[in-house]
Design a protein around this motif. Structure first.
Motif, mmCIF file in Angstrom:
data_model
loop_
_atom_site.group_PDB
_atom_site.id
_atom_site.type_symbol
_atom_site.label_atom_id
_atom_site.label_comp_id
_atom_site.label_asym_id
_atom_site.label_seq_id
_atom_site.Cartn_x
_atom_site.Cartn_y
_atom_site.Cartn_z
ATOM 1 N N ALA A 80 26.598 43.326 29.789
ATOM 2 C CA ALA A 80 27.325 42.493 30.856
ATOM 3 C C ALA A 80 26.466 42.764 32.293
ATOM 4 N N THR A 81 26.090 41.905 32.926
ATOM 5 C CA THR A 81 25.203 41.907 34.296
ATOM 6 C C THR A 81 26.126 41.568 35.415
ATOM 7 N N ASP A 82 25.955 42.387 36.623
ATOM 8 C CA ASP A 82 26.491 41.871 37.925
ATOM 9 C C ASP A 82 26.157 40.458 38.084
ATOM 10 N N ASN A 83 27.215 39.691 38.584
ATOM 11 C CA ASN A 83 26.989 38.213 38.625
ATOM 12 C C ASN A 83 28.365 37.809 39.656
ATOM 13 N N ASN A 84 27.965 37.860 40.790
ATOM 14 C CA ASN A 84 29.140 37.798 41.881
ATOM 15 C C ASN A 84 29.080 36.418 42.674
#
Length: 359
Positions: free
Chosen positions: A263-267
Motif C-alpha cells: 500500500a502507498t500513500d494516496n490522500n
C-alpha cells in the motif's frame, strides 16, 4: 415525559404483562430543536418530509433515505444509521439539502478487512478500530457511485443539492465505481465529523465530480483506501465550474492505494485544477476559514510535479505533504504551492568555486 427507562403494565384478570421502553425526548443544539424521531415509516420512495429528525436508537434501513427538494436536519445522536443491502444510505437530489449533526459519544467498534473496508461489529472483543459518536455505515453501491451518501454510502449528492456535515462519522461504506464515503455531484460543505474506513476504486473517501463544490473545514478524512485508481482520501476531477477549498484544521491523511505491505500513500488526487486555500468567512473571503495549526493534507497530482494550489503563502507549505516522498512542497513566488523534485545542494569548499552535481 422525561428521558429515562420505563415500562408499561397491562392487567387482565389476574395476569399482568409488562413491556420496557425508553424515552428519548427532543433536544436542542446548533440552534435547532430536533423534535422528530426518525423511523422507517418516515422513509418513502418519493422522499422524506422536511423536518428536524434525530435517532433514538440504532436504525437499519430497508431502503436508502431520499432527500428530494427538501431541507432536512438530522442528528445521529450517537447512534448507527445502517444501509439496506446493496445501496446508499442517503441520496440527496433535486435541490435537496441535508444538514448532518451529532451530539452523542457512544463508542462503536469495527474490524478492518484486507481491502481496507471497516465493518461494524457487535462488540469490542474482536474490534481493531473504535469510532466515537453517530455513524453512517454499511452502504454498498453496486451500480455506480456513493456508498454512504450520494451527494452524501455513504451518500450521493446530485447536481444542485447540498450536504452540510457538522458532525457524525461516515464509516465503512463502499462503491464499485466512485465515492465510497461521499459522491459529490453538487455541493458538499464539511465543517466537522470524520470520513473513515471507506473503499472504492476511485475517491474512496470523497469523489468530487464535474460542476461540483467541496469545501473542507475542521473535518477529518482518513483511513480510506482505493483499490486500483486514485484518491484514497479525495479524488478531485477539477472540470468546468468545480472548486475545492480547504482551511481551518482540516485533515486528509493516512489514506492509501492498495493494501498490505504494498500500500502507498494516496490522500488527495488532483486529476486537474488546483486546491484553493481558505481566505476567511468574512467580507472579501471565499467562505472557508484560513488554514490553522493542525491542518494536514497529503497531495498527489496527475502530472506528478508542478502547481497544486491556486493561492498560498510561504507559511502554508507546512500544511501539505507529498504522497510521493521523492517530491517536496515548495512555495512559488507567483503565489501558489507546487510539488518539486529536490535538488542536491551545491557546495563551495575551495577556490571560491560553486560546485554543482555532475550529470
Amino acid at each position: 415525559m422525561a428521558a429515562g427507562n420505563y415500562y408499561a403494565a397491562v392487567t387482565v384478570g389476574t395476569a399482568t404483562a409488562k413491556a420496557a421502553f425508553k424515552v428519548i425526548p427532543p433536544h436542542t443544539h446548533n440552534g435547532i430543536t430536533f423534535d422528530k424521531p426518525l423511523t422507517l415509516t418516515d422513509i418513502k420512495s418519493q422522499g422524506i418530509e422536511a423536518g428536524n429528525y434525530y435517532l433514538t436508537e440504532d436504525l437499519e434501513l430497508t431502503s436508502f433515505i431520499y432527500i428530494n427538494n427538501k431541507i432536512v436536519n438530522l442528528c445521529l445522536n450517537g447512534h448507527v444509521l445502517k444501509a439496506a443491502s446493496g445501496t446508499n444510505v442517503i441520496r440527496i437530489g433535486n435541490g435537496g439539502e441535508l444538514n448532518l449533526y451529532d451530539c452523542g459519544t457512544t463508542e462503536h467498534y469495527f474490524t478492518v478487512g484486507d481491502n481496507g473496508l471497516w465493518t461494524l461489529t457487535g462488540g469490542k472483543t474482536d474490534a481493531t478500530e473504535t469510532v466515537v459518536g453517530g455513524v453512517i455505515t454499511g452502504g454498498g453501491e453496486k451500480k455506480w457511485s456513493g456508498g454512504g451518501s450520494r451527494s452524501v454510502s455513504g451518500q450521493y449528492l446530485s447536481k444542485q443539492s447540498t450536504l452540510n456535515m457538522y458532525g457524525g462519522n461516515i464509516v465503512g461504506n463502499s462503491s464499485i465505481m466512485f465515492g465510497g464515503g461521499v459522491h459529490v455531484n453538487g455541493v458538499f460543505h464539511m465543517k466537522g465529523g470524520t470520513i473513515r474506513g471507506n473503499v472504492a476504486p476511485n475517491g474512496a473517501g470523497v469523489n468530487v465530480e464535474d460542476d461540483s463544490v467541496f469545501n473542507l473545514t475542521n473535518g477529518e478524512i482518513k483511513n480510506n483506501c482505493v483499490s486500483t485508481g486514485n484518491g484514497g482520501g479525495v479524488k478531485y476531477n477539477g472540470y468546468d465550474d468545480n472548486s475545492f477549498i480547504v482551511g481551518g484544521s482540516a485533515k486528509i491523511c493516512d489514506n492509501k492505494r492498495g493494501s498490505g505491505e504494498t500500500a502507498t500513500d494516496n490522500n488527495v488526487y488532483l486529476f486537474s485544477d488546483y486546491i484553493t486555500l481558505g481566505t476567511g468567512t468574512g467580507e472579501g473571503g471565499n467562505g472557508v476559514a484560513v488554514p490553522t495549526e493542525g491542518m494536514s493534507i497529503g497531495v498527489t497530482t496527475k502530472a506528478g510535479t508542478g502547481q497544486f494550489t491556486s493561492n498560498g503563502t510561504e507559511n502554508d507549505v507546512k500544511y501539505f505533504t507529498p504522497d510521493n516522498d521523492a517530491y517536496e512542497v515548495e512555495y512559488n513566488a507567483s503565489g501558489y504551492l507546487q510539488l518539486v523534485i529536490p535538488q542536491e545542494a551545491s557546495h563551495t569548499t575551495h577556490d571560491e568555486i560553486d560546485f554543482q552535481p555532475w550529470g
